[in-house]
Design a protein around this motif. Structure first.
Motif, PDB file in Angstrom:
ATOM      1  N   VAL A   1     -15.908  52.559  85.112  1.00  0.00           N
ATOM      2  CA  VAL A   1     -15.813  51.925  83.798  1.00  0.00           C
ATOM      3  C   VAL A   1     -17.104  52.238  83.042  1.00  0.00           C
ATOM      4  CG1 VAL A   1     -15.377  49.796  82.524  1.00  0.00           C
ATOM      5  CG2 VAL A   1     -14.529  50.038  84.876  1.00  0.00           C
ATOM      6  N   TYR A   2     -16.976  52.999  81.972  1.00  0.00           N
ATOM      7  CA  TYR A   2     -18.134  53.277  81.124  1.00  0.00           C
ATOM      8  C   TYR A   2     -18.149  52.249  79.993  1.00  0.00           C
ATOM      9  CZ  TYR A   2     -21.038  55.250  77.472  1.00  0.00           C
ATOM     10  OH  TYR A   2     -21.983  55.398  76.491  1.00  0.00           O
ATOM     11  N   VAL A   3     -19.339  51.633  79.765  1.00  0.00           N
ATOM     12  CA  VAL A   3     -19.481  50.579  78.762  1.00  0.00           C
ATOM     13  C   VAL A   3     -20.641  50.924  77.837  1.00  0.00           C
ATOM     14  CG1 VAL A   3     -19.874  48.124  78.354  1.00  0.00           C
ATOM     15  CG2 VAL A   3     -18.615  48.850  80.391  1.00  0.00           C
ATOM     16  N   ASN A   4     -20.379  50.867  76.527  1.00  0.00           N
ATOM     17  CA  ASN A   4     -21.428  51.080  75.527  1.00  0.00           C
ATOM     18  C   ASN A   4     -21.451  49.877  74.600  1.00  0.00           C
ATOM     19  OD1 ASN A   4     -23.197  51.910  73.576  1.00  0.00           O
ATOM     20  ND2 ASN A   4     -22.193  53.849  73.151  1.00  0.00           N
ATOM     21  N   ILE A   5     -22.474  49.019  74.776  1.00  0.00           N
ATOM     22  CA  ILE A   5     -22.650  47.822  73.961  1.00  0.00           C
ATOM     23  C   ILE A   5     -23.990  47.911  73.244  1.00  0.00           C
ATOM     24  CG2 ILE A   5     -22.959  45.306  73.973  1.00  0.00           C
ATOM     25  CD1 ILE A   5     -21.164  45.210  76.436  1.00  0.00           C
ATOM     26  N   VAL A   6     -23.977  47.696  71.941  1.00  0.00           N
ATOM     27  CA  VAL A   6     -25.214  47.613  71.159  1.00  0.00           C
ATOM     28  C   VAL A   6     -25.598  46.142  71.058  1.00  0.00           C
ATOM     29  CG1 VAL A   6     -26.297  48.049  68.932  1.00  0.00           C
ATOM     30  CG2 VAL A   6     -24.639  49.687  69.855  1.00  0.00           C
ATOM     31  N   HIS A   7     -26.746  45.784  71.624  1.00  0.00           N
ATOM     32  CA  HIS A   7     -27.159  44.373  71.662  1.00  0.00           C
ATOM     33  C   HIS A   7     -28.666  44.329  71.839  1.00  0.00           C
ATOM     34  CE1 HIS A   7     -27.364  40.132  72.900  1.00  0.00           C
ATOM     35  NE2 HIS A   7     -26.137  40.007  72.421  1.00  0.00           N
ATOM     36  N   THR A   8     -29.328  43.344  71.241  1.00  0.00           N
ATOM     37  CA  THR A   8     -30.792  43.289  71.272  1.00  0.00           C
ATOM     38  C   THR A   8     -31.354  42.523  72.463  1.00  0.00           C
ATOM     39  OG1 THR A   8     -30.674  41.430  69.727  1.00  0.00           O
ATOM     40  CG2 THR A   8     -31.069  43.607  68.796  1.00  0.00           C
ATOM     41  N   TYR A   9     -30.501  42.045  73.379  1.00  0.00           N
ATOM     42  CA  TYR A   9     -30.999  41.372  74.588  1.00  0.00           C
ATOM     43  C   TYR A   9     -29.867  41.383  75.611  1.00  0.00           C
ATOM     44  CZ  TYR A   9     -34.120  38.172  77.131  1.00  0.00           C
ATOM     45  OH  TYR A   9     -34.991  37.613  78.052  1.00  0.00           O
ATOM     46  N   ARG A  10     -29.819  42.430  76.443  1.00  0.00           N
ATOM     47  CA  ARG A  10     -28.683  42.595  77.344  1.00  0.00           C
ATOM     48  C   ARG A  10     -28.630  41.507  78.410  1.00  0.00           C
ATOM     49  NH1 ARG A  10     -28.343  47.791  80.714  1.00  0.00           N
ATOM     50  NH2 ARG A  10     -27.406  46.459  82.294  1.00  0.00           N
ATOM     51  N   GLY A  11     -29.766  40.822  78.640  1.00  0.00           N
ATOM     52  CA  GLY A  11     -29.775  39.734  79.613  1.00  0.00           C
ATOM     53  C   GLY A  11     -28.947  38.536  79.186  1.00  0.00           C
ATOM     54  N   ASP A  12     -28.486  38.523  77.930  1.00  0.00           N
ATOM     55  CA  ASP A  12     -27.590  37.445  77.468  1.00  0.00           C
ATOM     56  C   ASP A  12     -26.154  37.663  77.913  1.00  0.00           C
ATOM     57  OD1 ASP A  12     -29.743  36.409  76.141  1.00  0.00           O
ATOM     58  OD2 ASP A  12     -28.999  36.806  74.120  1.00  0.00           O
ATOM     59  N   LEU A  13     -25.803  38.864  78.365  1.00  0.00           N
ATOM     60  CA  LEU A  13     -24.403  39.268  78.454  1.00  0.00           C
ATOM     61  C   LEU A  13     -23.806  39.179  79.858  1.00  0.00           C
ATOM     62  CD1 LEU A  13     -24.637  42.505  76.258  1.00  0.00           C
ATOM     63  CD2 LEU A  13     -23.901  40.224  75.539  1.00  0.00           C
ATOM     64  N   THR A  14     -22.529  38.807  79.897  1.00  0.00           N
ATOM     65  CA  THR A  14     -21.691  39.042  81.068  1.00  0.00           C
ATOM     66  C   THR A  14     -20.593  40.000  80.642  1.00  0.00           C
ATOM     67  OG1 THR A  14     -20.265  37.131  80.602  1.00  0.00           O
ATOM     68  CG2 THR A  14     -22.136  36.783  82.074  1.00  0.00           C
ATOM     69  N   VAL A  15     -20.290  40.964  81.511  1.00  0.00           N
ATOM     70  CA  VAL A  15     -19.270  41.975  81.214  1.00  0.00           C
ATOM     71  C   VAL A  15     -18.341  42.062  82.428  1.00  0.00           C
ATOM     72  CG1 VAL A  15     -18.815  44.365  80.588  1.00  0.00           C
ATOM     73  CG2 VAL A  15     -20.925  43.252  79.806  1.00  0.00           C
ATOM     74  N   ASP A  16     -17.048  41.912  82.192  1.00  0.00           N
ATOM     75  CA  ASP A  16     -16.051  41.929  83.269  1.00  0.00           C
ATOM     76  C   ASP A  16     -14.921  42.882  82.935  1.00  0.00           C
ATOM     77  OD1 ASP A  16     -17.301  39.741  84.742  1.00  0.00           O
ATOM     78  OD2 ASP A  16     -16.506  38.426  83.170  1.00  0.00           O
ATOM     79  N   LEU A  17     -14.370  43.515  83.973  1.00  0.00           N
ATOM     80  CA  LEU A  17     -13.124  44.256  83.868  1.00  0.00           C
ATOM     81  C   LEU A  17     -12.014  43.359  84.364  1.00  0.00           C
ATOM     82  CD1 LEU A  17     -11.593  46.981  83.417  1.00  0.00           C
ATOM     83  CD2 LEU A  17     -12.025  47.446  85.853  1.00  0.00           C
ATOM     84  N   VAL A  18     -10.949  43.232  83.609  1.00  0.00           N
ATOM     85  CA  VAL A  18      -9.810  42.396  83.991  1.00  0.00           C
ATOM     86  C   VAL A  18      -8.609  43.302  84.237  1.00  0.00           C
ATOM     87  CG1 VAL A  18      -8.337  40.458  83.372  1.00  0.00           C
ATOM     88  CG2 VAL A  18     -10.697  40.529  82.553  1.00  0.00           C
ATOM     89  N   GLY A  19      -8.082  43.303  85.471  1.00  0.00           N
ATOM     90  CA  GLY A  19      -6.965  44.152  85.828  1.00  0.00           C
ATOM     91  C   GLY A  19      -5.638  43.626  85.301  1.00  0.00           C
TER      92      GLY A  19
ATOM     93  N   ALA B   1     -34.196  44.007  77.723  1.00  0.00           N
ATOM     94  CA  ALA B   1     -33.927  45.365  77.264  1.00  0.00           C
ATOM     95  C   ALA B   1     -32.755  45.376  76.278  1.00  0.00           C
ATOM     96  CB  ALA B   1     -33.633  46.280  78.447  1.00  0.00           C
ATOM     97  N   ASP B   2     -32.761  46.357  75.394  1.00  0.00           N
ATOM     98  CA  ASP B   2     -31.670  46.499  74.439  1.00  0.00           C
ATOM     99  C   ASP B   2     -30.492  47.225  75.078  1.00  0.00           C
ATOM    100  OD1 ASP B   2     -33.263  45.365  72.535  1.00  0.00           O
ATOM    101  OD2 ASP B   2     -33.693  47.213  71.461  1.00  0.00           O
ATOM    102  N   ASN B   3     -29.281  46.850  74.651  1.00  0.00           N
ATOM    103  CA  ASN B   3     -28.080  47.661  74.819  1.00  0.00           C
ATOM    104  C   ASN B   3     -27.602  47.807  76.275  1.00  0.00           C
ATOM    105  OD1 ASN B   3     -28.425  48.087  72.064  1.00  0.00           O
ATOM    106  ND2 ASN B   3     -29.534  50.007  72.398  1.00  0.00           N
ATOM    107  N   VAL B   4     -26.330  48.144  76.383  1.00  0.00           N
ATOM    108  CA  VAL B   4     -25.713  48.525  77.657  1.00  0.00           C
ATOM    109  C   VAL B   4     -25.104  49.902  77.443  1.00  0.00           C
ATOM    110  CG1 VAL B   4     -23.995  47.974  79.413  1.00  0.00           C
ATOM    111  CG2 VAL B   4     -25.185  46.117  78.205  1.00  0.00           C
TER     112      VAL B   4
END
Length: 756
Positions: free
Chosen positions: A680-698, A714-717
């Protein structure tokens, strides 16, 4: 350490006129070759003379004003030529003209009549060729021009920010103004800008610029506009002064430098003060007890800074408009600091502890007044990486002024405030050869550098400048020993401080913008080096080496350079367009490309582009070779997998500290289950990636965690994840679920790609 004194300075008008004549002979049309004392015997440097055509042309106030007016009258046509939106207008800030006729026009922007912060750009016109450098590359657009947050609410938030910085008596200077904020890495937003004035903890005035989102109230920027340094007393020795007869006495008004005036604040913290006067044109006795002593240092520091910019870069004053700033000595009581203010266009100095150690060092003056040069050119925002570059620029030109003046009492060195005994042990405030010696500055760039105080995030840029000037390793310059390391352990050969300062000045005034970060500074200095010395010249390559020495970018090898191409995954039946990034340092040489092992359906063009539509599943080992016309070549090998790939490039905004958002793709016509190595390739533009949860849902609802608030500030995923999804049926709807779980930073999902 022992106190250094200077003898009284006697200045007669005949002497002044003689120096005027001498000064006029030093104005040249190219950056000046060394006038400071030569360095002691050290390893060799690259020696080159800048191209005369790329040097700035001296502009009289009248000519400068005429170029500004010409640019203003053509601003609408320029905006149309650049393809700006109908709501956008250009406001001319400054114009620089090169000796070869190239004109660089710096603009601010408005959108629907509102100022755009971080929207500045520079247009470079050379004959029929126009290029542009933008602070904000994306197209300006906002969903609404109606703020949800009131002006009074924005003022309250700004004052709260100021109080949080321990500013005393914070008060909004005026009604907040509505602006467009384009200073971040994401989209532009409607915002409120406030200026809150008060007094900082050490007694320095505070002019805090605060920008908050006009919809959410989120703080976007908090930047101090009063730029400071620290110290405990300096003297420049016996030096000439520019003074003006007044009645039977003299005033400390410099007629040779647009009438720069030096005032005595008499320990007050506001107002202009009293102009220094004397009955016999003999100023100071070298001791702090004589109030004129500080005035001598202050006036000389202003004159030396003016002369440096004029003699070396043909710059006519801080703003390049021939207008003098003014200086104020004896600020406050026990004030251990000095500062520059754009708002008054003035420089102010305290007297240090016990009002007995005036803050009047030459490098202090040059440092602070160079903030004015930065403000009138690139306007680097005093926050994050751009703030560190702003501070480093002042350190860089402080060192350059010291070398230019080469005073017996203060010869050139690569320290900042080396004579200011703030710690009581005689140590400098900052070290350019190895910044971490001060205990707080960084030696090298990292992704967390933007979170560091700007006086310490300046360290890597200071280090870059030292490496570019002198080179790495142990060496002695003007009797001072240095030993500068590099992040990659490889050597750097210096080009001399004269060429280094010419490169930084051109980058600052021609290519940097308000939001330039370290990567952008590398690009700007390489453009400057190409202008002055030629692309891929030894001096140009030294710039790349010096940046690599602080962990910004790669070194450039002699001959053919081929940028790495990572392993590729492409979808069967989906169009491919991959451009190989290659160049040669052999001037005038042409490149040819060849490739073996390309997947079926793909071809390589003579220009180095791989295009086509893959027709066969599987993995190929591809080898690419690039050869120039001299016979030099470079090769690389990578894997190219052709598979079933599904994805979405529809932008999905991520609410700040809000509910999860999802992006879905549906697979049909596929039997069986997904792979145990589903990617799963993910490209997120965000100014604080430590805020994020990212999940794949089947398709059956099973949740696979890809990212759980990791990565800190750090910025971005921009990452590929591998999961075992072998229990999932291929057919059905797959979702990428993203949630922001903390306040203050926002972003969006740019695209994602699933290879099951």
């Amino acid at each position: 350490m022992p106190q250094r004194h200077h003898t009284p300075v006697r200045r007669r008008r005949a002497t002044a006129l003689a120096l005027v004549a001498l000064g006029s002979l030093l104005v040249v049309t190219t950056p000046r070759i060394a006038t400071a004392a030569p360095a002691d015997a050290t390893p060799a440097k690259h020696h080159a003379v800048p191209r005369a055509g790329a040097a700035p042309t001296f502009l009289s106030p009248a000519k400068h004003a005429a170029l500004i007016e010409e640019a203003r009258s053509g601003a609408a046509g320029t905006a149309k030529r650049l393809g700006l939106g109908a709501e956008e207008k250009l406001l001319v800030k400054d114009v620089v003209k090169d000796a070869d006729g190239t004109v660089h026009t710096r603009y601010d922007r408005t959108y629907a009549g509102l100022p755009v912060l971080g929207g500045d750009l520079v247009v470079h016109d050379k004959g029929n060729r126009t290029t542009v450098t933008k602070a904000h590359a994306a197209r300006l657009t906002v969903p609404s021009l109606s703020p949800k947050l009131s002006a009074s609410g924005a003022a309250d938030k700004a004052e709260a920010v100021s109080r949080g910085r321990e500013v005393k008596g914070p008060e909004a200077e005026s009604e907040p103004r509505l602006v467009i904020w384009a200073g971040g890495s994401g989209r532009s937003v409607l915002a409120w800008e406030s200026e809150v004035r008060g007094v900082q903890e050490d007694g320095t005035p505070s002019e805090l610029q605060v920008v908050v989102d006009a919809t959410t109230g989120k703080r976007l920027l908090a930047a101090e506009k009063v730029h400071t340094g620290t110290g405990t007393g300096q003297f420049v020795g016996e030096v000439p002064l520019g003074t003006t007869p007044s009645g039977s006495g003299y005033q400390l008004t410099d007629p040779d430098r647009a009438g720069h005036k030096t005032y005595d604040l008499n320990q007050r913290t506001s107002g202009t003060g009293t102009l220094f006067t004397d009955d016999n044109d003999v100023w100071g006795d070298g001791t702090p007890s004589d109030r004129q002593t500080a005035g001598v240092d202050v006036a000389y520091g202003a004159a030396a800074t003016w002369d440096f910019y004029k003699e070396v870069f043909d710059r006519n004053g801080i703003r390049n408009d021939g207008v003098a700033a003014y200086s104020r000595a004896h600020y406050g009581n026990n004030y251990v600091n000095a500062f520059w203010q754009d708002s008054c266009f003035c420089m102010t100095y305290g007297d240090g502890e016990g009002d007995n150690h005036p803050l009047t060092a030459l490098d202090v003056a040059a440092h602070e007044m160079s903030h004015g040069v930065t403000a009138s050119t690139a306007g680097l925002i005093y926050s994050g990486e751009s703030g560190g570059l702003n501070e480093a620029t002042s350190d860089i030109f402080a060192a350059a002024v010291e070398f230019h003046e080469n005073l017996p009492a203060d010869p050139g060195d690569y320290f900042v405030g080396e004579k200011i005994d703030i710690n009581g042990d005689g140590t400098p405030l900052r070290y350019m050869d190895k910044p971490s010696r001060d205990g707080a500055s960084r030696d090298y760039w990292s992704s967390t550098l933007g979170n560091v105080d700007v006086h310490y995030s300046s360290g890597p840029a200071n280090h870059f400048f030292y490496l570019l000037s002198e080179g790495s390793g142990a060496r002695t310059v003007n009797g001072v020993d240095y030993d500068s390391p590099t992040s990659d352990g490889l050597p750097v050969t210096g080009v001399g401080i004269e060429n280094a300062q010419a490169i930084w000045y051109r980058a600052l005034t021609t290519y940097m913008t308000s939001t330039t970060d370290y990567a952008g500074a590398r690009t700007a200095t390489l453009s400057a080096a190409a202008d002055l010395f030629g692309a891929y010249s030894p001096t140009y390559l030294a710039v790349t080496d010096a940046w690599a020495g602080i962990n910004v970018g790669d070194r450039v090898a002699l001959g053919v350079n081929l940028a790495p191409t990572g392993d590729q995954i492409s979808g069967i039946g989906q169009a491919v367009d991959l451009r190989l990034d290659a160049f040669t340092t052999n001037n005038g040489a042409t490149l040819s490309y060849e490739a073996t092992g390309l997947p079926d359906g793909l071809t390589l063009s003579p220009e180095g582009r791989i295009t086509g539509t893959p027709t066969t599943l599987g993995t190929s080992e591809v080898t690419v070779t690039v050869t120039d016309s001299t016979g030099a070549s470079a090769s690389q090998t990578f894997d190219w997998r052709i598979a079933y790939v599904y994805g979405s490039s529809t932008r999905v905004d991520i609410p700040d500290n809000g509910p999860a958002v999802e992006s879905a793709v549906t697979i049909t016509g596929r039997e069986g289950n997904a792979s145990a190595t589903t990617t799963v390739y993910v490209n997120i533009v965000h100014t604080y990636r430590g805020d994020l949860t990212v999940d794949l849902v089947g398709p059956d609802g099973t949740v696979y965690s890809l990212l759980n608030r990791s990565g800190g500030s750090a910025d971005n995923v921009d990452q590929t994840f591998t999961v075992d999804a072998s229990a999932q049926p291929l057919e059905g709807t797959w979702k990428l679920r993203v949630r922001d779980r903390a306040a203050a930073d926002v972003g969006y999902l740019a695209r994602w790609q699933l290879t099951p």
